[in-house]
Design a protein around this motif. Structure first.
Motif, PDB file in Angstrom:
ATOM      1  N   SER A   1       0.855  -1.205   0.000  1.00 21.84           N
ATOM      2  CA  SER A   1       0.000   0.000   0.000  1.00 21.84           C
ATOM      3  C   SER A   1       0.882   1.244   0.000  1.00 21.84           C
ATOM      4  CB  SER A   1      -0.895   0.013   1.237  1.00 21.84           C
ATOM      5  OG  SER A   1      -0.134   0.314   2.377  1.00 21.84           O
ATOM      6  N   PRO A   2       0.324   2.394  -0.446  1.00 22.94           N
ATOM      7  CA  PRO A   2       1.122   3.633  -0.430  1.00 22.94           C
ATOM      8  C   PRO A   2       1.576   3.997   0.984  1.00 22.94           C
ATOM      9  CG  PRO A   2      -0.943   3.966  -1.613  1.00 22.94           C
ATOM     10  CD  PRO A   2      -1.020   2.621  -0.989  1.00 22.94           C
ATOM     11  N   LEU A   3       0.697   3.735   1.988  1.00 22.54           N
ATOM     12  CA  LEU A   3       1.059   4.080   3.364  1.00 22.54           C
ATOM     13  C   LEU A   3       2.221   3.230   3.861  1.00 22.54           C
ATOM     14  CD1 LEU A   3       0.353   6.020   5.654  1.00 22.54           C
ATOM     15  CD2 LEU A   3      -1.210   4.305   6.548  1.00 22.54           C
ATOM     16  N   LYS A   4       2.227   1.975   3.421  1.00 24.49           N
ATOM     17  CA  LYS A   4       3.327   1.087   3.832  1.00 24.49           C
ATOM     18  C   LYS A   4       4.645   1.585   3.209  1.00 24.49           C
ATOM     19  CE  LYS A   4       5.284  -2.539   5.600  1.00 24.49           C
ATOM     20  NZ  LYS A   4       5.435  -2.716   7.039  1.00 24.49           N
ATOM     21  N   LEU A   5       4.557   2.047   1.969  1.00 26.64           N
ATOM     22  CA  LEU A   5       5.745   2.586   1.297  1.00 26.64           C
ATOM     23  C   LEU A   5       6.226   3.842   2.037  1.00 26.64           C
ATOM     24  CD1 LEU A   5       7.722   2.479  -1.088  1.00 26.64           C
ATOM     25  CD2 LEU A   5       6.043   3.708  -2.467  1.00 26.64           C
ATOM     26  N   ALA A   6       5.255   4.670   2.430  1.00 26.89           N
ATOM     27  CA  ALA A   6       5.588   5.885   3.193  1.00 26.89           C
ATOM     28  C   ALA A   6       6.214   5.502   4.529  1.00 26.89           C
ATOM     29  CB  ALA A   6       4.322   6.707   3.424  1.00 26.89           C
ATOM     30  N   TRP A   7       5.718   4.443   5.140  1.00 31.41           N
ATOM     31  CA  TRP A   7       6.227   3.993   6.440  1.00 31.41           C
ATOM     32  C   TRP A   7       7.684   3.549   6.311  1.00 31.41           C
ATOM     33  CZ3 TRP A   7       8.199  -0.506   8.562  1.00 31.41           C
ATOM     34  CH2 TRP A   7       8.251  -0.549   9.961  1.00 31.41           C
ATOM     35  N   VAL A   8       8.006   2.833   5.229  1.00 32.48           N
ATOM     36  CA  VAL A   8       9.389   2.376   5.004  1.00 32.48           C
ATOM     37  C   VAL A   8      10.318   3.583   4.874  1.00 32.48           C
ATOM     38  CG1 VAL A   8      10.910   1.166   3.367  1.00 32.48           C
ATOM     39  CG2 VAL A   8       8.695   0.187   3.935  1.00 32.48           C
ATOM     40  N   ILE A   9       9.869   4.597   4.147  1.00 32.79           N
ATOM     41  CA  ILE A   9      10.680   5.814   3.972  1.00 32.79           C
ATOM     42  C   ILE A   9      10.798   6.552   5.311  1.00 32.79           C
ATOM     43  CG2 ILE A   9      10.752   8.065   2.800  1.00 32.79           C
ATOM     44  CD1 ILE A   9       9.215   6.620   0.458  1.00 32.79           C
ATOM     45  N   ALA A  10       9.654   6.631   6.030  1.00 32.50           N
ATOM     46  CA  ALA A  10       9.631   7.331   7.323  1.00 32.50           C
ATOM     47  C   ALA A  10      10.583   6.672   8.315  1.00 32.50           C
ATOM     48  CB  ALA A  10       8.218   7.344   7.883  1.00 32.50           C
ATOM     49  N   LYS A  11      10.641   5.361   8.282  1.00 30.65           N
ATOM     50  CA  LYS A  11      11.498   4.602   9.217  1.00 30.65           C
ATOM     51  C   LYS A  11      12.965   5.023   9.030  1.00 30.65           C
ATOM     52  CE  LYS A  11      11.389   1.166  12.186  1.00 30.65           C
ATOM     53  NZ  LYS A  11      10.961   1.599  13.491  1.00 30.65           N
ATOM     54  N   LYS A  12      13.332   5.278   7.778  1.00 25.93           N
ATOM     55  CA  LYS A  12      14.719   5.666   7.495  1.00 25.93           C
ATOM     56  C   LYS A  12      14.984   7.128   7.849  1.00 25.93           C
ATOM     57  CE  LYS A  12      15.532   2.166   3.942  1.00 25.93           C
ATOM     58  NZ  LYS A  12      16.605   1.389   4.562  1.00 25.93           N
ATOM     59  N   MET A  13      13.947   7.959   7.788  1.00 24.64           N
ATOM     60  CA  MET A  13      14.091   9.395   8.079  1.00 24.64           C
ATOM     61  C   MET A  13      13.973   9.706   9.559  1.00 24.64           C
ATOM     62  SD  MET A  13      11.688  11.561   5.597  1.00 24.64           S
ATOM     63  CE  MET A  13      11.867  11.654   3.850  1.00 24.64           C
ATOM     64  N   GLN A  14      13.383   8.773  10.294  1.00 21.98           N
ATOM     65  CA  GLN A  14      12.970   8.962  11.688  1.00 21.98           C
ATOM     66  C   GLN A  14      13.995   9.669  12.585  1.00 21.98           C
ATOM     67  OE1 GLN A  14      12.074   5.172  13.284  1.00 21.98           O
ATOM     68  NE2 GLN A  14      10.523   5.927  14.683  1.00 21.98           N
ATOM     69  N   LEU A  15      15.262   9.339  12.358  1.00 24.81           N
ATOM     70  CA  LEU A  15      16.356   9.856  13.184  1.00 24.81           C
ATOM     71  C   LEU A  15      16.367  11.392  13.234  1.00 24.81           C
ATOM     72  CD1 LEU A  15      18.821   8.572  14.663  1.00 24.81           C
ATOM     73  CD2 LEU A  15      20.149   9.144  12.637  1.00 24.81           C
ATOM     74  N   TYR A  16      15.903  11.999  12.146  1.00 27.54           N
ATOM     75  CA  TYR A  16      15.921  13.460  12.061  1.00 27.54           C
ATOM     76  C   TYR A  16      14.686  14.117  12.688  1.00 27.54           C
ATOM     77  CZ  TYR A  16      20.002  13.309   9.068  1.00 27.54           C
ATOM     78  OH  TYR A  16      21.262  13.128   8.594  1.00 27.54           O
ATOM     79  N   PHE A  17      13.795  13.299  13.238  1.00 27.13           N
ATOM     80  CA  PHE A  17      12.552  13.850  13.782  1.00 27.13           C
ATOM     81  C   PHE A  17      12.400  13.577  15.277  1.00 27.13           C
ATOM     82  CE2 PHE A  17      12.050  13.705   9.274  1.00 27.13           C
ATOM     83  CZ  PHE A  17      11.355  14.869   8.977  1.00 27.13           C
ATOM     84  N   GLY A  18      13.535  13.493  15.956  1.00 27.13           N
ATOM     85  CA  GLY A  18      13.540  13.407  17.414  1.00 27.13           C
ATOM     86  C   GLY A  18      12.719  12.297  18.030  1.00 27.13           C
TER      87      GLY A  18
END
Lengths: 96, 267
Positions: free
Chosen positions: B204-221
């Motif tokens: 799903s698009p949300l799952k794809l967004a979640w995979v990307i978010a997981k990698k970006m997470q470090l920058y969002f405290g």
């Protein structure tokens, strides 16, 4: 302890009708520094306590007394906790 | 349950624009270079903007207990005192909802609703007392049970915690992308993160967004990937470009580089 250092600084600032930004400017620090004192309850260095007293036109002794009382209470709390934890650990080891 | 004041309606865009001003103030205070290299953290946001400008005190020392329905209360905002409380259990257990709840109470209710709530104090005296406050229980995360009040606070908090401009910036910086990734249905996608390629299977698009978010997470405290994923979905993924009726027309985008200037490739 009747009043915390943070509460005292906030009270003095409100009495002067200063914003956090104005106080920061008066003591030549960032607004973040004032936030740390007022909102996080951090105690500044003795030099900064003097600077704060000068900015508010109040007694540095009074501010230092409040800071000292708070630091002492914190110290007692930490030491008490350490001893209590040590007793718990000792009792656990005895049970084994 | 108690009656909530009738909050003035606000469009999604209006809430996003107001959240953007908080973000701009934050960048102005700490400097753009610092934000780019260190990311966003709630503590810094609180010290640089939330407290100096709005004088909202944040308290994480209390156990907030249960609401009238027996559901744990995660956070509370006390309008009169201008204090945002977040249940201390969220900190003891490193609960993934912790960071979002902090933003929800301090910025959503504190910044967005605070002035309105204090103005309403005469009309709703009980609301502005310590016993009656705007609270977020575990049910608050359930979209079906969410009222306008909580929806506005969530929308505002999401846009302060993960501003779209910053998500876009990270999308470009970490993934080397200068355009949205076109969602092409349940399949394998190739992502280049920090110059390393990997392939992910999503449904799903949300799952794809979640995979990307997981990698970006470090920058969002420490913001949860789930909270961040909704912003990533808006900023980095093009779900309109997916032609569900004629899947064959679309090419695979393994390198994630634009296939042509026109994203709607036609034969």
């Amino acid at each position: 302890m009747d009043i915390t250092f943070a509460q005292k600084i906030r009270e003095l600032r409100n009495k002067k009708e200063w914003s956090v930004y104005q106080l920061a400017e008066a003591i030549n620090k960032t607004p973040g520094y004032v936030s740390k004192i007022e909102a996080r309850g951090e105690i500044p260095s003795p030099e900064m306590i003097v600077k704060l007293a000068e900015a508010f036109g109040t007694s540095a002794e009074e501010l230092a007394e409040i800071a000292k009382a708070e630091k002492s209470a914190e110290l007692v709390k930490n030491v008490t906790k350490k001893y209590d934890d040590a007793v718990v650990l000792y009792r656990k080891s005895r049970k084994k | 349950m108690y009656e909530l004041p009738r909050i003035e309606p606000m469009s999604e865009q209006e809430i996003k624009d107001r959240a953007h001003t908080v973000w701009v103030e934050y960048v102005r205070e700490v400097g753009p270079e610092y934000v780019l290299s260190h990311g966003i953290s709630f503590d810094e946001m609180h010290d640089a903007v939330i407290y100096p400008k709005y004088e909202i005190i944040f308290d994480k020392s209390e156990d907030l207990g249960l609401d009238d329905d027996g559901v744990p209360i995660l956070g509370k905002f006390l309008p009169k005192e201008n204090v945002a409380l977040v249940d201390r259990k969220l900190f003891a257990t490193a609960d993934p909802r912790r960071v979002f709840t902090q933003y929800h109470e301090t910025t959503g209710h504190g910044i967005l609703h605070g002035p309105f709530l204090r103005k309403s104090a005469r009309k709703y005296p009980k609301l502005c007392s310590t016993e009656r406050s705007i609270g977020l229980s575990e049910n608050g995360f359930d979209w079906k049970q969410m009222n306008t009040f909580e929806w506005q606070a969530n929308m505002f908090a999401a846009n302060v915690a993960a501003p779209r401009t910053y998500v876009l910036c990270m999308w470009q910086k970490l993934f080397g992308m200068n355009r949205k990734l076109i969602y092409q249905g349940a399949r394998e996608y190739s992502l280049t993160f920090n110059d390393k390629s990997s392939r992910v299977n999503v449904h799903s698009p949300l799952k794809l967004a979640w995979v990307i978010a997981k990698k970006m997470q470090l920058y969002f405290g420490g913001l949860s990937a789930q909270s961040l994923a909704y912003q990533v979905l808006e900023v980095a993924i093009d779900i309109n470009g997916y032609d569900y009726g004629d899947f064959g027309r679309y090419q695979v985008v393994p390198s994630l580089t634009p296939l042509s200037n026109d994203t709607n490739i036609k034969e």
